[in-house]
Enzyme design. Structure first.
Site, PDB file in Angstrom:
ATOM      1  N   SER A 199     -10.393 -81.714-106.258  1.00 51.12           N
ATOM      2  CA  SER A 199     -11.057 -83.005-106.419  1.00 51.12           C
ATOM      3  C   SER A 199     -11.256 -83.675-105.063  1.00 51.12           C
ATOM      4  CB  SER A 199     -10.225 -83.916-107.336  1.00 51.12           C
ATOM      5  OG  SER A 199     -10.873 -85.145-107.563  1.00 51.12           O
ATOM      6  N   ASP A 200     -12.289 -84.495-104.973  1.00 50.65           N
ATOM      7  CA  ASP A 200     -12.523 -85.268-103.757  1.00 50.65           C
ATOM      8  C   ASP A 200     -13.233 -86.564-104.131  1.00 50.65           C
ATOM      9  OD1 ASP A 200     -12.511 -85.113-100.636  1.00 50.65           O
ATOM     10  OD2 ASP A 200     -14.475 -85.903-101.188  1.00 50.65           O
ATOM     11  N   SER A 201     -12.875 -87.642-103.427  1.00 49.05           N
ATOM     12  CA  SER A 201     -13.462 -88.957-103.715  1.00 49.05           C
ATOM     13  C   SER A 201     -14.023 -89.581-102.450  1.00 49.05           C
ATOM     14  CB  SER A 201     -12.409 -89.899-104.315  1.00 49.05           C
ATOM     15  OG  SER A 201     -11.904 -89.406-105.531  1.00 49.05           O
TER      16      SER A 201
END
Length: 444
Positions: free
Chosen positions: A130-132
């Site tokens: 995941s990456d934000s």
């Protein structure tokens, strides 16, 4: 047994979300160079980095993180398969509980190598990358890293709104099937003062989070409202992850591996002496043993004893040792990197993962040449004897808070060091076995 979940991130928020959902994931940090990944993707797509949409960036990075950890598991499996073809296994049984010692050195592989572990699963483990990133006024913001940059960004966002984008990539390691999706939420900030910003920045909380704010921490008081998926703001959209897992053929309750006690609290095991930010893995915890002692590792434990040798003479010259953190069992003593097995792991898998997590020893850079298990019945510790692989260079180093130092030590100096008691009891035997195997290899 529940299906193991692997989180390709060290984010406390993402881990906390999974814990609250009844899932204690195994943490495997991807260690990808995010800037390099974005530059490479932009170059291949014939676009400028600054023209790359934020939602595309988080998708690319979530895939890169998941693929990096997937590749690490493949390298780990390759190392184990090489070992199964050539390893000398010895199963050493603890005589204190009335069992006899079985010598299998140079003989059959035995139960250590026969355990397929996670690689034997028909479904899973489920890997989550995941990456934000936060988009404000058309600009993508990651982690500010410095107090000055955090203050500047938070001041700009005062009384305004921006969008938090989160990319998710899920991979079923058994089948290789994967999915990628994006979640988003509109964040509306309050009209806070410069003094409040300064006090918030001084806590350090906004320095290592996307967009310089958190919903679940101190920053939550400065957010007026959220439109969209609130979980995504914390780094992981649980509803979306459940939908994606279902599409990959997983039944969400099969991922639950945490239970609640009588007070409704999640039963998360760990070491009470560990620093607050220390991450507990599945399998962490003490077990009462038949020998009358408590041992670390609910499913047992394993580690790698790595030697450096002269490939021409077969002489063992150095060993990679870890000096244990002050707060750990027998703190400040020296031993080989190792720790508790995570749920479903074989001793090979657990030992290699621990060596990578604690000492930066990559599985592709070593050859496992022997192993022995100290079997106490309900608990066992497996030591993997390994050599630095020909043509490869291992540079052991401190990678987490469980070590004071991780270095190569000359074997002639080891006995003069303050050694972990279990390591000290086996050291001379292990060195003798490693020398035997090394000489045999040099003569072939």
């Amino acid at each position: 047994m529940s299906i193991p979940v692997i989180l390709a991130s060290s984010s406390p928020s993402r881990r906390a979300l999974l814990l609250q959902a009844g899932i204690c994931p195994t943490i495997r940090v991807s260690r990808v160079d995010e800037d390099a990944v974005i530059r490479r993707f932009a170059a291949n797509a014939d676009m400028k980095v600054e023209d790359m949409p934020t939602e595309q960036r988080v998708m690319v990075l979530s895939r890169a993180k998941a693929h990096a950890v997937q590749a690490a598991y493949r390298e780990q499996e390759n190392t184990i398969n090489r070992a199964r073809r050539s390893t000398a296994i010895e199963e050493r049984v603890n005589p204190l509980i009335g069992r006899t010692t079985t010598e299998l050195l140079g003989g059959p592989l035995g139960t250590i190598a026969a355990n397929p572990g996670l690689a034997g699963l028909k479904k899973g483990p489920l890997l989550i990358g995941s990456d934000s990133m936060f988009e404000f006024d058309g600009v993508a913001y990651g982690k500010p890293h410095t107090a000055e940059k955090a203050f500047e960004r938070i001041a700009q966002m005062r009384g305004k709104s921006g969008t938090l984008w989160t990319g998710h990539t899920l991979i079923d390691l058994a089948s290789g099937r994967e999915l990628s999706e994006i979640s988003s939420a509109r964040v509306h900030f309050a009209d806070y003062s410069d003094e409040e910003i300064r006090a918030y920045v001084e806590t350090g909380e906004p320095l290592e989070v996307a967009g310089s704010f958190t919903l679940e921490g101190l920053g939550g008081a400065f957010i007026d409202s959220v439109s969209g998926d609130p979980h995504g703001i914390q780094g992981l959209s649980l509803p979306l992850v459940r939908q994606m897992a279902t599409r990959l053929g997983f039944f969400w309750p099969d991922l639950w591996n945490l239970k609640r006690d009588k007070r409704g609290r999640l039963a998360i095991n760990g070491d009470s002496r560990a620093p607050l930010k220390h991450v507990s893995q599945p399998g962490d915890g003490f077990i009462d043993c038949a020998c009358g002692h408590k041992h670390w590792g609910l499913h047992g434990a394993a580690g790698v004893l790595l030697f450096r040798r002269d490939t021409f003479t077969g002489e063992i010259t150095h060993v990679a040792l870890q000096r244990r953190a002050v707060w750990s069992i027998e703190g400040r003593t020296w031993g080989n990197p190792g720790g508790a097995l995570s749920t479903g792991e074989s001793p090979f898998e657990g030992g290699l993962r621990e060596a990578w997590e604690e000492a930066g020893i990559a599985p592709q850079d070593i050859d496992i040449v022997g192993a022995h298990t100290e079997d106490h019945g309900p608990w066992a510790y497996t030591t993997l004897l390994a050599f630095e692989r020909v043509g490869h260079s291992v540079k052991p180093h401190v990678t987490d808070n469980e070590s004071i130092d991780v270095v190569w030590k000359r074997v002639s100096d080891v006995e003069s060091l303050p050694l972990l008691s279990y390591f000290k009891a086996d050291w001379l035997d292990d060195l003798h076995r490693a020398r035997q195997i090394s000489r045999a290899m040099a003569n072939n």
